[in-house]
Design a protein around this motif. Sequence first.
Motif, PDB file in Angstrom:
ATOM      1  N   PRO A  76       0.514  -1.627   0.237  1.00 23.56           N
ATOM      2  CA  PRO A  76      -0.121   0.385   0.090  1.00 23.56           C
ATOM      3  C   PRO A  76       0.711   1.260   0.222  1.00 23.56           C
ATOM      4  O   PRO A  76       0.523   2.459  -0.890  1.00 23.56           O
ATOM      5  CB  PRO A  76      -1.380  -0.145   1.061  1.00 23.56           C
ATOM      6  N   THR A  77       2.376   1.039   1.137  1.00 26.21           N
ATOM      7  CA  THR A  77       2.493   2.961   1.180  1.00 26.21           C
ATOM      8  C   THR A  77       3.627   2.535  -0.819  1.00 26.21           C
ATOM      9  O   THR A  77       3.535   3.863  -0.830  1.00 26.21           O
ATOM     10  CB  THR A  77       3.776   2.740   1.965  1.00 26.21           C
ATOM     11  N   LEU A  78       4.198   1.829  -1.086  1.00 27.35           N
ATOM     12  CA  LEU A  78       4.872   1.966  -2.517  1.00 27.35           C
ATOM     13  C   LEU A  78       4.152   2.306  -2.746  1.00 27.35           C
ATOM     14  O   LEU A  78       4.090   3.290  -3.891  1.00 27.35           O
ATOM     15  CB  LEU A  78       5.232   0.711  -2.473  1.00 27.35           C
ATOM     16  N   SER A  79       2.886   1.304  -3.174  1.00 31.31           N
ATOM     17  CA  SER A  79       1.622   1.934  -4.563  1.00 31.31           C
ATOM     18  C   SER A  79       1.231   3.956  -4.473  1.00 31.31           C
ATOM     19  O   SER A  79       1.284   4.611  -5.155  1.00 31.31           O
ATOM     20  CB  SER A  79       0.561   1.458  -4.460  1.00 31.31           C
ATOM     21  N   ARG A  80       1.618   4.012  -2.515  1.00 28.53           N
ATOM     22  CA  ARG A  80       0.553   5.086  -3.294  1.00 28.53           C
ATOM     23  C   ARG A  80       1.411   6.004  -3.130  1.00 28.53           C
ATOM     24  O   ARG A  80       1.504   7.255  -4.332  1.00 28.53           O
ATOM     25  CB  ARG A  80       0.551   5.675  -1.507  1.00 28.53           C
ATOM     26  N   TYR A  81       2.982   5.837  -3.111  1.00 27.18           N
ATOM     27  CA  TYR A  81       4.101   6.792  -3.128  1.00 27.18           C
ATOM     28  C   TYR A  81       4.114   6.978  -4.957  1.00 27.18           C
ATOM     29  O   TYR A  81       4.349   7.782  -5.806  1.00 27.18           O
ATOM     30  CB  TYR A  81       5.853   6.518  -2.551  1.00 27.18           C
ATOM     31  N   ALA A  82       4.316   5.275  -5.700  1.00 28.52           N
ATOM     32  CA  ALA A  82       4.362   5.815  -7.113  1.00 28.52           C
ATOM     33  C   ALA A  82       3.443   6.082  -7.545  1.00 28.52           C
ATOM     34  O   ALA A  82       3.973   7.531  -8.538  1.00 28.52           O
ATOM     35  CB  ALA A  82       4.403   3.689  -7.257  1.00 28.52           C
ATOM     36  N   THR A  83       1.697   5.874  -7.729  1.00 28.00           N
ATOM     37  CA  THR A  83       1.710   6.282  -8.117  1.00 28.00           C
ATOM     38  C   THR A  83       0.976   8.698  -8.156  1.00 28.00           C
ATOM     39  O   THR A  83       1.087   9.116  -9.078  1.00 28.00           O
ATOM     40  CB  THR A  83      -0.455   6.014  -7.726  1.00 28.00           C
ATOM     41  N   SER A  84       1.606   8.614  -6.331  1.00 23.02           N
ATOM     42  CA  SER A  84       1.556  10.033  -6.375  1.00 23.02           C
ATOM     43  C   SER A  84       2.657  11.187  -6.841  1.00 23.02           C
ATOM     44  O   SER A  84       2.610  11.938  -7.423  1.00 23.02           O
ATOM     45  CB  SER A  84       1.590  10.456  -4.583  1.00 23.02           C
ATOM     46  N   LEU A  85       3.948   9.849  -6.910  1.00 23.82           N
ATOM     47  CA  LEU A  85       4.867  10.876  -7.005  1.00 23.82           C
ATOM     48  C   LEU A  85       4.968  11.179  -8.374  1.00 23.82           C
ATOM     49  O   LEU A  85       6.229  11.518  -9.554  1.00 23.82           O
ATOM     50  CB  LEU A  85       6.413   9.845  -7.040  1.00 23.82           C
TER      51      LEU A  85
END
Length: 563
Positions: free
Chosen positions: A202-211
């Motif tokens: 979840p955290t990696l997914s959130r950072y990847a899509t945002s950044l």
Amino acid sequence: MRALFFAAIACGLLSSWLVDQQWLAAGLLLIWLLRVIRLRDRQCLMVTIGCVLSLAIWLNWQNHRFASIVQQPSQVVTSHLAVQPDAITVRGGQYQLIATSPMGKVLVRGQLKSATEKQYLTQFTHRTIWHVQGEVAAIAPPTNPGQFNAPRYYRSQGIARQVTVTAVQRIEIAPQRGWLVLLDRLHQWRQQFFLACQRLPPTLSRYATSLLVGIRPTDFQTTMGAVQQLGLLHWFSLSGMHVILLVKFLQWVLLRLHLSQQAIDIWLLGLLPAYLVLGGGADSLRRAVVTAALPIIWQLLTHQSSGALGGWSLALIMGIAHNPLVLSQLGGQLSYGLALLLILMPGLPPWRLAIWIQVISLPVLLVATAQWHLWSLAVNLVVAPIFSWVLLPVTVVGASIGFGSTNVTSVCEWVLVNFQNGLEWVSHWPGLLIIGQPSTLWAWTLSLLSLWLLRTPRRRYYWGLLLAYACFSLSLRFPLHGAVQFIDVGQGDSILIRQPFNRQVSLIDTGGQLHFSRPRWQAEQVQPRSRAETITVNYLHRLGITHLDTVYLSHKDVDHIGD
């Protein structure tokens, strides 16, 4: 390039006056034009007057067009809508689209009928044509001060009306022809990357899509609250730093391929617009791409280097022409303002630059959030190198090779989770100040004093700025007159009563919503916050109120005290 800078500032003041209806900006524009006249520079004066007159005609036409569209009565229509796959949002039992139609660009809302339909919409990877029937109407304005202003937000995207779908007749894959093939492919890649990231932790997914592609998941607001509270939101918005890192990386790769400088420039001019589409096309990203591309174009045409200030000035003029509300939004204000600060004050030590960033951005942040965290300066100083050297590389590695390696994914997730936990820990430290939302006059006053301090950093001006903030805060927290204010919380009631100087602050009822049982597939991924939290608390913070002396509950019906 000096002529472009004076023209850009004049255009910014003009947009604040004509589009945002800030009459103080009209007076500042007159002063700025007198300043240009006193320069006795014919070229500067001609460029400034030409840009101002051209933009004034364009902005007035835009205002008239949107006003006429909004005033049109609602009507039932049958239409076809072209929808890119990355313009579809599904939440609970509802969906929302940004579509192109014969009526222009529109916002589309509809209800899902089944779990199968929900799964079907979330898996689109191609541009589609929707044949629908629905009601076309103006986008509803906010009902409380400080609430999310949907008409203004969507107007910045060229949208003035919304379609409420009553029936979807059919959905078909759009034919690909002409130059749209490349544009469709970029949107397709963006959506495919977003869907692939859903398989990551979840955290990696959130950072990847945002950044990396500028898509914020539905749980961003709740899971990244510390980022917003500590003033780190600009790090998670695709902007100048991302474009600079991308350009440097591409230059490094192309140099290793033994390409000439001219060939590298041509490649960059082709890839930067593609990244603008892949990144979602936000105003901050558009400013960064234009600022990076214009010096390259100038170099290719004239074989001379151009200054960064000229690129910034042209980017601002083009940004206002594309989105007249760009300087009325937090993202545009911070993007253009902080970029100009970096250009005008090169070579500053990081700690001094961070201080000036806080000073210049504080009035803007108060208008948007009415709060400021004492630890935001220190946290920004610490996060800046960590973000460039750790977080972004870890996100890129996790989102590129993490799909095929569980060990890599686990390490990247561990790094990001610990960073996020650290931010959450710091955000709970004492230091969150609810200052209140400045009025237009106060916001301009604090901003101009901050800019004057930047130009002339003397001790008495520091004290003058602190005194201005103290006067603003006192005038907001201790008003001379009392007030009875009705807060729109939907069907129920919520009434705020304030005595002069806020001697007694009382709230009658809180409002509330009835909750009915729904099928599991209609449940939202993130539990929605109550209206008391999203509306009432924001309303109180805007007034600088952090304490209620009395709360009266009239009776036990949910629509009165449920929140």
